[in-house]
Design a protein around this motif. Structure first.
Motif, PDB file in Angstrom:
ATOM      1  N   LEU A  58       1.234  -4.047   1.935  1.00  0.00           N
ATOM      2  CA  LEU A  58       1.196  -3.226   0.752  1.00  0.00           C
ATOM      3  C   LEU A  58       1.880  -3.661  -0.532  1.00  0.00           C
ATOM      4  O   LEU A  58       1.545  -3.440  -1.466  1.00  0.00           O
ATOM      5  N   ALA A  59       2.883  -4.215  -0.178  1.00  0.00           N
ATOM      6  CA  ALA A  59       3.876  -4.948  -1.251  1.00  0.00           C
ATOM      7  C   ALA A  59       3.076  -5.887  -2.117  1.00  0.00           C
ATOM      8  O   ALA A  59       2.859  -6.078  -3.371  1.00  0.00           O
ATOM      9  N   ARG A  60       2.407  -6.709  -1.122  1.00  0.00           N
ATOM     10  CA  ARG A  60       1.635  -7.902  -1.937  1.00  0.00           C
ATOM     11  C   ARG A  60       0.549  -7.515  -2.625  1.00  0.00           C
ATOM     12  O   ARG A  60       0.241  -8.074  -3.839  1.00  0.00           O
ATOM     13  N   LEU A  61      -0.251  -6.445  -2.101  1.00  0.00           N
ATOM     14  CA  LEU A  61      -1.493  -5.908  -2.833  1.00  0.00           C
ATOM     15  C   LEU A  61      -0.913  -4.924  -4.224  1.00  0.00           C
ATOM     16  O   LEU A  61      -1.657  -5.124  -5.161  1.00  0.00           O
ATOM     17  N   GLU A 113      -5.416  -6.853 -10.239  1.00  0.00           N
ATOM     18  CA  GLU A 113      -6.368  -5.767  -9.932  1.00  0.00           C
ATOM     19  C   GLU A 113      -5.994  -4.970  -8.622  1.00  0.00           C
ATOM     20  O   GLU A 113      -6.878  -4.370  -8.001  1.00  0.00           O
ATOM     21  N   ARG A 114      -4.817  -5.304  -7.848  1.00  0.00           N
ATOM     22  CA  ARG A 114      -4.290  -4.515  -6.888  1.00  0.00           C
ATOM     23  C   ARG A 114      -5.160  -4.911  -5.534  1.00  0.00           C
ATOM     24  O   ARG A 114      -5.297  -4.028  -4.756  1.00  0.00           O
ATOM     25  N   ARG A 115      -6.024  -6.022  -5.382  1.00  0.00           N
ATOM     26  CA  ARG A 115      -6.446  -6.330  -4.344  1.00  0.00           C
ATOM     27  C   ARG A 115      -6.313  -8.126  -3.995  1.00  0.00           C
ATOM     28  O   ARG A 115      -6.158  -8.893  -4.920  1.00  0.00           O
ATOM     29  N   THR A 159      -7.836  -3.730  -0.955  1.00  0.00           N
ATOM     30  CA  THR A 159      -7.467  -3.199  -2.027  1.00  0.00           C
ATOM     31  C   THR A 159      -6.725  -2.113  -1.752  1.00  0.00           C
ATOM     32  O   THR A 159      -6.962  -1.298  -0.817  1.00  0.00           O
ATOM     33  N   ILE A 160      -5.308  -1.977  -2.370  1.00  0.00           N
ATOM     34  CA  ILE A 160      -4.440  -0.963  -2.099  1.00  0.00           C
ATOM     35  C   ILE A 160      -4.781   0.446  -2.689  1.00  0.00           C
ATOM     36  O   ILE A 160      -5.403   0.309  -3.943  1.00  0.00           O
ATOM     37  N   THR A 161      -4.810   1.438  -2.161  1.00  0.00           N
ATOM     38  CA  THR A 161      -5.108   2.900  -2.722  1.00  0.00           C
ATOM     39  C   THR A 161      -4.080   3.803  -3.452  1.00  0.00           C
ATOM     40  O   THR A 161      -2.751   2.733  -3.307  1.00  0.00           O
ATOM     41  N   GLU A 162      -4.436   4.524  -4.026  1.00  0.00           N
ATOM     42  CA  GLU A 162      -3.161   5.258  -4.732  1.00  0.00           C
ATOM     43  C   GLU A 162      -2.093   5.729  -3.666  1.00  0.00           C
ATOM     44  O   GLU A 162      -0.925   5.827  -4.013  1.00  0.00           O
TER      45      GLU A 162
END
Length: 165
Positions: free
Chosen positions: A45-48, A53-55, A100-103
């Motif tokens: 999660l931290a890497r994403l 673009e959070r992915r 991709t990390i979500t909100e």
């Protein structure tokens, strides 16, 4: 057979390994208590959260967190079930899977990060002077870079099972 480690090498090795184990245990306890996460899940999660673009692709994640492909697939599946990430095909490479990390994932990282920092500061950084910190940073960067000079595990060919095995 290789020569045995010299006493200073052996002492340094065991001090490093014990320190890493103690830090890892404390961090893992904090992450489980505050976010219901394993350390590997937090790393993903931290890497994403920090990625453009959070992915990232599964291969990029595997190389970054030094984790097996199958283990990473399992952890990404757990994070997806929890609504913290989504997975899908890459528009640029049909063989690649994008994570991709979500909100909700971003919110969880924001929730656990302050405590994570506090644990790291208390256990790792507080006993060090500024000079110690610089020296340790330089040494560990050199060691990490030496280790990373080997091809990433995700680039290694997989062993094929013999037919009927």
């Amino acid at each position: 057979m290789a020569d045995a480690l010299a006493p200073e090498e052996l002492n340094t090795y065991f001090a490093l390994m014990e320190s890493v184990s103690l830090l890892h245990h404390a961090v893992e306890q904090h992450l489980r208590a505050e976010g219901g996460l394993s350390y590997v899940q937090f790393q993903l999660l931290a890497r994403l959260a920090d990625a453009p673009e959070r992915r990232l692709t599964m291969t990029e994640l595997a190389d970054g967190v030094v984790y097996s492909r199958s283990g990473l697939t399992h952890q990404a599946g757990l994070l997806e079930q929890a609504g913290l990430v989504t997975r899908g095909p890459s528009p640029h490479d049909q063989r690649a899977t994008l994570v991709t990390i979500t909100e909700a994932g971003l919110a969880l990282v924001a929730k656990v990060l302050p405590g994570h920092i506090e644990v790291a500061r208390r256990l790792l950084f507080d006993p060090l002077s500024d000079a110690d910190l610089r020296s340790l940073g330089e040494i560990m960067t050199r060691v990490r870079d030496h280790m990373r000079a080997q091809p990433p595990r995700s680039a290694a060919t997989r062993k094929r099972r013999a037919p009927g095995a």
